[in-house]
Write a protein that holds these residues in place. Sequence first.
Motif, PDB file in Angstrom:
ATOM      1  N   ILE A  20       0.688  -1.210   0.017  1.00 35.18           N
ATOM      2  CA  ILE A  20       0.321   0.201  -0.181  1.00 35.18           C
ATOM      3  C   ILE A  20       0.519   0.864  -0.507  1.00 35.18           C
ATOM      4  O   ILE A  20       0.329   2.008  -0.654  1.00 35.18           O
ATOM      5  N   ARG A  21       2.025   0.742   0.700  1.00 35.97           N
ATOM      6  CA  ARG A  21       3.223   2.384   0.970  1.00 35.97           C
ATOM      7  C   ARG A  21       3.961   1.914  -0.231  1.00 35.97           C
ATOM      8  O   ARG A  21       4.505   3.022  -0.474  1.00 35.97           O
ATOM      9  N   ASN A 109       6.537   2.085   8.551  1.00 33.86           N
ATOM     10  CA  ASN A 109       5.220   1.403   9.648  1.00 33.86           C
ATOM     11  C   ASN A 109       3.998   0.795   8.214  1.00 33.86           C
ATOM     12  O   ASN A 109       4.289   1.267   7.234  1.00 33.86           O
ATOM     13  N   LEU A 110       3.523   0.536   9.104  1.00 34.36           N
ATOM     14  CA  LEU A 110       2.628  -0.277   8.160  1.00 34.36           C
ATOM     15  C   LEU A 110       1.183   0.431   8.465  1.00 34.36           C
ATOM     16  O   LEU A 110       1.268   0.805   9.351  1.00 34.36           O
ATOM     17  N   PRO A 111       0.675   1.022   7.018  1.00 32.29           N
ATOM     18  CA  PRO A 111      -0.649   1.786   7.112  1.00 32.29           C
ATOM     19  C   PRO A 111      -1.458   0.659   7.786  1.00 32.29           C
ATOM     20  O   PRO A 111      -1.985  -0.195   7.590  1.00 32.29           O
ATOM     21  N   VAL A 115      -6.457   3.085   5.572  1.00 31.60           N
ATOM     22  CA  VAL A 115      -5.359   4.299   4.856  1.00 31.60           C
ATOM     23  C   VAL A 115      -5.444   3.181   2.720  1.00 31.60           C
ATOM     24  O   VAL A 115      -5.200   2.923   2.542  1.00 31.60           O
ATOM     25  N   PRO A 116      -5.592   4.688   1.956  1.00 36.95           N
ATOM     26  CA  PRO A 116      -5.777   4.706   0.476  1.00 36.95           C
ATOM     27  C   PRO A 116      -4.613   3.690  -0.295  1.00 36.95           C
ATOM     28  O   PRO A 116      -3.422   4.868   0.069  1.00 36.95           O
ATOM     29  N   CYS A 325      -2.969   8.496   0.895  1.00 38.18           N
ATOM     30  CA  CYS A 325      -2.694   8.028   0.508  1.00 38.18           C
ATOM     31  C   CYS A 325      -1.272   6.826   1.106  1.00 38.18           C
ATOM     32  O   CYS A 325      -0.224   8.035   1.299  1.00 38.18           O
ATOM     33  N   GLY A 326      -0.724   5.378   0.602  1.00 38.54           N
ATOM     34  CA  GLY A 326      -0.233   4.955   1.279  1.00 38.54           C
ATOM     35  C   GLY A 326       1.471   5.787   0.727  1.00 38.54           C
ATOM     36  O   GLY A 326       2.560   5.650   1.910  1.00 38.54           O
ATOM     37  N   GLY A 327       1.695   6.322  -0.280  1.00 39.27           N
ATOM     38  CA  GLY A 327       2.302   6.298  -1.006  1.00 39.27           C
ATOM     39  C   GLY A 327       2.743   8.147  -0.873  1.00 39.27           C
ATOM     40  O   GLY A 327       4.535   8.086  -1.014  1.00 39.27           O
TER      41      GLY A 327
END
Length: 423
Positions: A20-21, A109-111, A115-116, A325-327
């Motif tokens: 997601i990131r 960290n884990l989203p 988190v989109p 968002c993740g990014g």
Amino acid sequence: MLQVQVLRNNPAWVKERLAIRNFKQPELVDEIIALDDLRRKTQANFDAVQAQANTAAKEIGKLMAQGNKEAAETLKFQVSGLKLETTALSNALAETEKQLHEKLIQLPNLPAAIVPAGHSADDNVVVKNGGNIPQLYAGAKPHWDLIKQYDLIDFETGAKITGSGFPLYKGKGAKLQRALVQFFLDENTQAGYTEYIPPFMVNEASAYGTGQLPDKEGQMYHATEDNFYLIPTAEVPVTNIYRDVILKEEELPIKMTAYSPCFRREAGSFGKDVRGLNRLHQFEKVEIIQIVHPEESYTTLDAMVNHVEGLLLQLELPYRIVRLCGGDMGFTSALTYDFEVFSAAQQRWLEVSSVSNFESFQTNRLKCRFKDASGKTQLAHSLNGSALALPRIVAALLENNQHENGIRLPKALHRYFGAEQLV
């Protein structure tokens, strides 16, 4: 920093959240688990050999007491070999732990679940709009022109004294800064936050504890002789108050606020997006930080978002709240909401606050823990937010409140500034 057990429990899920990131090294998860396996095996071997050596040492004493020196000498020789083995295993264990740590700190960290997915700011989600966008008179100016017209900030002299991105506030410009800082601090303390004035430089351990090192090393100013770093935000020194601290559960939540100058070596480019107050190397900010029980962190995040929203409502600025968002999220965050205000003269949105829940990512690095009612020690959760960053707030106030004969101030600032008009 993520806990190894989280990776071990469900590596596929961890990789899914990292995707997601747009994290590009999912193989690190498997490498970390393999190193942890090696660490556990080496630790078990060390413990077994150490126990064997301890048992043999006790037996030597018995043999000596019995007068059996020959058997005792034979056993001493065996113990010497065991000691060499434990030394080798201890060195191997230390090296494995070092490699494990070096890989572990590379993982962000884990989203959180909401988190989109996305790569950039274009993929962020607007969750709320507020305030009214003003209709400016013909001939309205951007803040960099207003600053010159009313002699509020001197960028040229600031550049002479230090360099570009280091503004010199003067007269009513300096007074407006002071008024905003006082307003933010008063609102924060009335909401139950304890005020701090922290050091504006931190050591390496502090910068590591909140996640600036090694992730953002190149963005911080570094006093190399003392190995101190100029702070990019008050979050760093204030959160580190509770580094290596075990709290009592009843002490939670801990609510802190602080004003500080902030220093960032962010590379800028030419154009209106970074002109004037839009991007600086030194700026002022008031921060809010909380350390809370893990079960309360997302309720706390909502409360902090509501608090920052209340500040913008009092400043009468049009705003929107954006879920990143993740990014686009920071390295340490599990969930971040950005606040943006609309600049009517520039016709664009300006970020003025980020409010984030780090869950246990920072507190694991900081070793910030608490003892629950059963006496079990566990990691607290940490959160922080800008309440608020001054440069773009000032830019929006100047631009949105300008009229043909000057610049008005929102009612909330009248008593702090001592007038209804800035100029």
